[in-house]
Design a protein around this motif. Structure first.
Motif, PDB file in Angstrom:
ATOM      1  N   SER A 117      10.825  -3.694   9.817  1.00 46.17           N
ATOM      2  CA  SER A 117      11.786  -2.772   9.216  1.00 46.17           C
ATOM      3  C   SER A 117      11.361  -2.466   7.794  1.00 46.17           C
ATOM      4  O   SER A 117      10.693  -3.275   7.149  1.00 46.17           O
ATOM      5  CB  SER A 117      13.179  -3.406   9.218  1.00 46.17           C
ATOM      6  N   CYS A 118      11.753  -1.297   7.331  1.00 46.80           N
ATOM      7  CA  CYS A 118      11.495  -0.953   5.930  1.00 46.80           C
ATOM      8  C   CYS A 118      12.345  -1.786   4.971  1.00 46.80           C
ATOM      9  O   CYS A 118      12.132  -1.731   3.766  1.00 46.80           O
ATOM     10  CB  CYS A 118      11.776   0.532   5.693  1.00 46.80           C
ATOM     11  N   TYR A 119      13.295  -2.530   5.505  1.00 51.25           N
ATOM     12  CA  TYR A 119      14.171  -3.323   4.653  1.00 51.25           C
ATOM     13  C   TYR A 119      13.823  -4.794   4.689  1.00 51.25           C
ATOM     14  O   TYR A 119      14.571  -5.629   4.159  1.00 51.25           O
ATOM     15  CB  TYR A 119      15.624  -3.085   5.061  1.00 51.25           C
ATOM     16  N   LEU A 120      12.694  -5.109   5.315  1.00 45.34           N
ATOM     17  CA  LEU A 120      12.193  -6.466   5.347  1.00 45.34           C
ATOM     18  C   LEU A 120      10.797  -6.510   4.749  1.00 45.34           C
ATOM     19  O   LEU A 120      10.099  -5.490   4.749  1.00 45.34           O
ATOM     20  CB  LEU A 120      12.144  -6.984   6.801  1.00 45.34           C
ATOM     21  N   PRO A 121      10.375  -7.652   4.249  1.00 49.36           N
ATOM     22  CA  PRO A 121       9.002  -7.734   3.724  1.00 49.36           C
ATOM     23  C   PRO A 121       7.984  -7.447   4.816  1.00 49.36           C
ATOM     24  O   PRO A 121       8.214  -7.766   5.987  1.00 49.36           O
ATOM     25  CB  PRO A 121       8.905  -9.185   3.241  1.00 49.36           C
ATOM     26  N   PRO A 122       6.858  -6.840   4.467  1.00 46.95           N
ATOM     27  CA  PRO A 122       5.836  -6.583   5.481  1.00 46.95           C
ATOM     28  C   PRO A 122       5.183  -7.876   5.953  1.00 46.95           C
ATOM     29  O   PRO A 122       5.274  -8.908   5.288  1.00 46.95           O
ATOM     30  CB  PRO A 122       4.841  -5.682   4.751  1.00 46.95           C
ATOM     31  N   ARG A 123       4.535  -7.807   7.079  1.00 49.18           N
ATOM     32  CA  ARG A 123       3.811  -8.960   7.589  1.00 49.18           C
ATOM     33  C   ARG A 123       2.692  -9.310   6.617  1.00 49.18           C
ATOM     34  O   ARG A 123       1.880  -8.457   6.256  1.00 49.18           O
ATOM     35  CB  ARG A 123       3.229  -8.651   8.968  1.00 49.18           C
ATOM     36  N   PRO A 124       2.609 -10.556   6.212  1.00 53.47           N
ATOM     37  CA  PRO A 124       1.576 -10.936   5.228  1.00 53.47           C
ATOM     38  C   PRO A 124       0.168 -10.838   5.781  1.00 53.47           C
ATOM     39  O   PRO A 124      -0.793 -10.778   5.002  1.00 53.47           O
ATOM     40  CB  PRO A 124       1.941 -12.377   4.874  1.00 53.47           C
ATOM     41  N   ASP A 125       0.033 -10.791   7.114  1.00 54.51           N
ATOM     42  CA  ASP A 125      -1.310 -10.706   7.705  1.00 54.51           C
ATOM     43  C   ASP A 125      -1.717  -9.268   7.998  1.00 54.51           C
ATOM     44  O   ASP A 125      -2.693  -9.027   8.707  1.00 54.51           O
ATOM     45  CB  ASP A 125      -1.384 -11.530   8.998  1.00 54.51           C
ATOM     46  N   SER A 126      -0.979  -8.296   7.443  1.00 55.01           N
ATOM     47  CA  SER A 126      -1.279  -6.904   7.779  1.00 55.01           C
ATOM     48  C   SER A 126      -1.843  -6.090   6.623  1.00 55.01           C
ATOM     49  O   SER A 126      -2.155  -4.922   6.791  1.00 55.01           O
ATOM     50  CB  SER A 126      -0.024  -6.200   8.306  1.00 55.01           C
ATOM     51  N   TRP A 127      -1.994  -6.693   5.476  1.00 52.60           N
ATOM     52  CA  TRP A 127      -2.463  -5.923   4.317  1.00 52.60           C
ATOM     53  C   TRP A 127      -3.900  -5.441   4.518  1.00 52.60           C
ATOM     54  O   TRP A 127      -4.777  -6.211   4.902  1.00 52.60           O
ATOM     55  CB  TRP A 127      -2.385  -6.760   3.045  1.00 52.60           C
ATOM     56  N   GLY A 128      -4.111  -4.141   4.195  1.00 53.10           N
ATOM     57  CA  GLY A 128      -5.462  -3.607   4.213  1.00 53.10           C
ATOM     58  C   GLY A 128      -6.189  -3.932   2.918  1.00 53.10           C
ATOM     59  O   GLY A 128      -5.670  -4.635   2.053  1.00 53.10           O
ATOM     60  N   GLN A 129      -7.393  -3.361   2.781  1.00 55.18           N
ATOM     61  CA  GLN A 129      -8.199  -3.660   1.589  1.00 55.18           C
ATOM     62  C   GLN A 129      -7.857  -2.753   0.417  1.00 55.18           C
ATOM     63  O   GLN A 129      -8.268  -2.996  -0.705  1.00 55.18           O
ATOM     64  CB  GLN A 129      -9.689  -3.515   1.925  1.00 55.18           C
ATOM     65  N   GLY A 130      -7.092  -1.700   0.705  1.00 58.15           N
ATOM     66  CA  GLY A 130      -6.661  -0.792  -0.352  1.00 58.15           C
ATOM     67  C   GLY A 130      -7.643   0.342  -0.591  1.00 58.15           C
ATOM     68  O   GLY A 130      -8.813   0.274  -0.233  1.00 58.15           O
ATOM     69  N   THR A 131      -7.118   1.391  -1.193  1.00 59.02           N
ATOM     70  CA  THR A 131      -7.948   2.523  -1.599  1.00 59.02           C
ATOM     71  C   THR A 131      -7.567   2.922  -3.016  1.00 59.02           C
ATOM     72  O   THR A 131      -6.382   2.996  -3.355  1.00 59.02           O
ATOM     73  CB  THR A 131      -7.800   3.711  -0.617  1.00 59.02           C
ATOM     74  N   GLN A 132      -8.563   3.142  -3.849  1.00 60.19           N
ATOM     75  CA  GLN A 132      -8.323   3.413  -5.275  1.00 60.19           C
ATOM     76  C   GLN A 132      -7.948   4.876  -5.484  1.00 60.19           C
ATOM     77  O   GLN A 132      -8.651   5.780  -5.011  1.00 60.19           O
ATOM     78  CB  GLN A 132      -9.569   3.077  -6.091  1.00 60.19           C
ATOM     79  N   VAL A 133      -6.880   5.093  -6.201  1.00 61.98           N
ATOM     80  CA  VAL A 133      -6.481   6.433  -6.640  1.00 61.98           C
ATOM     81  C   VAL A 133      -6.511   6.453  -8.158  1.00 61.98           C
ATOM     82  O   VAL A 133      -5.861   5.626  -8.807  1.00 61.98           O
ATOM     83  CB  VAL A 133      -5.075   6.793  -6.125  1.00 61.98           C
ATOM     84  N   THR A 134      -7.274   7.374  -8.710  1.00 61.63           N
ATOM     85  CA  THR A 134      -7.365   7.515 -10.160  1.00 61.63           C
ATOM     86  C   THR A 134      -7.007   8.940 -10.529  1.00 61.63           C
ATOM     87  O   THR A 134      -7.618   9.889 -10.034  1.00 61.63           O
ATOM     88  CB  THR A 134      -8.776   7.186 -10.652  1.00 61.63           C
ATOM     89  N   VAL A 135      -6.001   9.083 -11.375  1.00 61.59           N
ATOM     90  CA  VAL A 135      -5.553  10.397 -11.829  1.00 61.59           C
ATOM     91  C   VAL A 135      -5.907  10.512 -13.307  1.00 61.59           C
ATOM     92  O   VAL A 135      -5.325   9.831 -14.151  1.00 61.59           O
ATOM     93  CB  VAL A 135      -4.047  10.582 -11.615  1.00 61.59           C
ATOM     94  N   SER A 136      -6.856  11.372 -13.586  1.00 58.07           N
ATOM     95  CA  SER A 136      -7.352  11.483 -14.957  1.00 58.07           C
ATOM     96  C   SER A 136      -8.027  12.827 -15.153  1.00 58.07           C
ATOM     97  O   SER A 136      -8.639  13.361 -14.224  1.00 58.07           O
ATOM     98  CB  SER A 136      -8.334  10.353 -15.249  1.00 58.07           C
ATOM     99  N   SER A 137      -7.928  13.329 -16.370  1.00 52.59           N
ATOM    100  CA  SER A 137      -8.625  14.570 -16.698  1.00 52.59           C
ATOM    101  C   SER A 137      -9.988  14.269 -17.303  1.00 52.59           C
ATOM    102  O   SER A 137     -10.736  15.192 -17.644  1.00 52.59           O
ATOM    103  CB  SER A 137      -7.783  15.411 -17.660  1.00 52.59           C
TER     104      SER A 137
END
Length: 121
Positions: free
Chosen positions: A101-121
């Motif tokens: 559920s969106c109202y419960l913590p996510p499964r700790p074994d499901s995290w991905g490696q992430g993707t970097q977002v950089t907003v800069s001029s």
């Protein structure tokens, strides 16, 4: 362990757009709520958006409301985060994770490696 792979990050100018993808492998996303989270340097990880398993319910952090849109394509086993009107303060590593559920913590074994977002001029 559930495998999620985030992609779509990059460098973008303020006011620009990016679409992040979160693809699942080895399991189906159909029965899970999926959340997007982000962590900026020196800050704690925070929730950005979440979509229910049915796709009928979504929620957003106040800081991204009206600019970000979460969606899911169960046929592609993928969740997206469309990010418009990006601001420098959106700079972070973005992660997705699943849960019952969106109202419960996510499964700790499901995290991905992430993707970097950089907003800069």
């Amino acid at each position: 362990q559930l495998q999620l792979v985030e992609s779509g990050g990059g460098l973008v100018q303020p006011g620009g757009s990016l679409r992040l993808s979160c693809a699942a492998s080895g399991f189906t996303l159909d029965y899970y709520a999926i959340g997007w989270f982000r962590q900026a340097p020196g800050k704690e990880r925070e929730g950005v958006s979440c979509i229910s398993s049915s796709g009928g319910s979504t929620n957003y952090a106040d800081s991204v409301k009206g600019r970000f849109t979460i969606s899911r394509d169960n046929a592609k086993n993928t969740v997206y985060l469309q990010m418009n009107s990006l601001k420098p303060e959106d700079t972070a590593v973005y992660y997705c994770a699943v849960g019952r559920s969106c109202y419960l913590p996510p499964r700790p074994d499901s995290w991905g490696q992430g993707t970097q977002v950089t907003v800069s001029s």
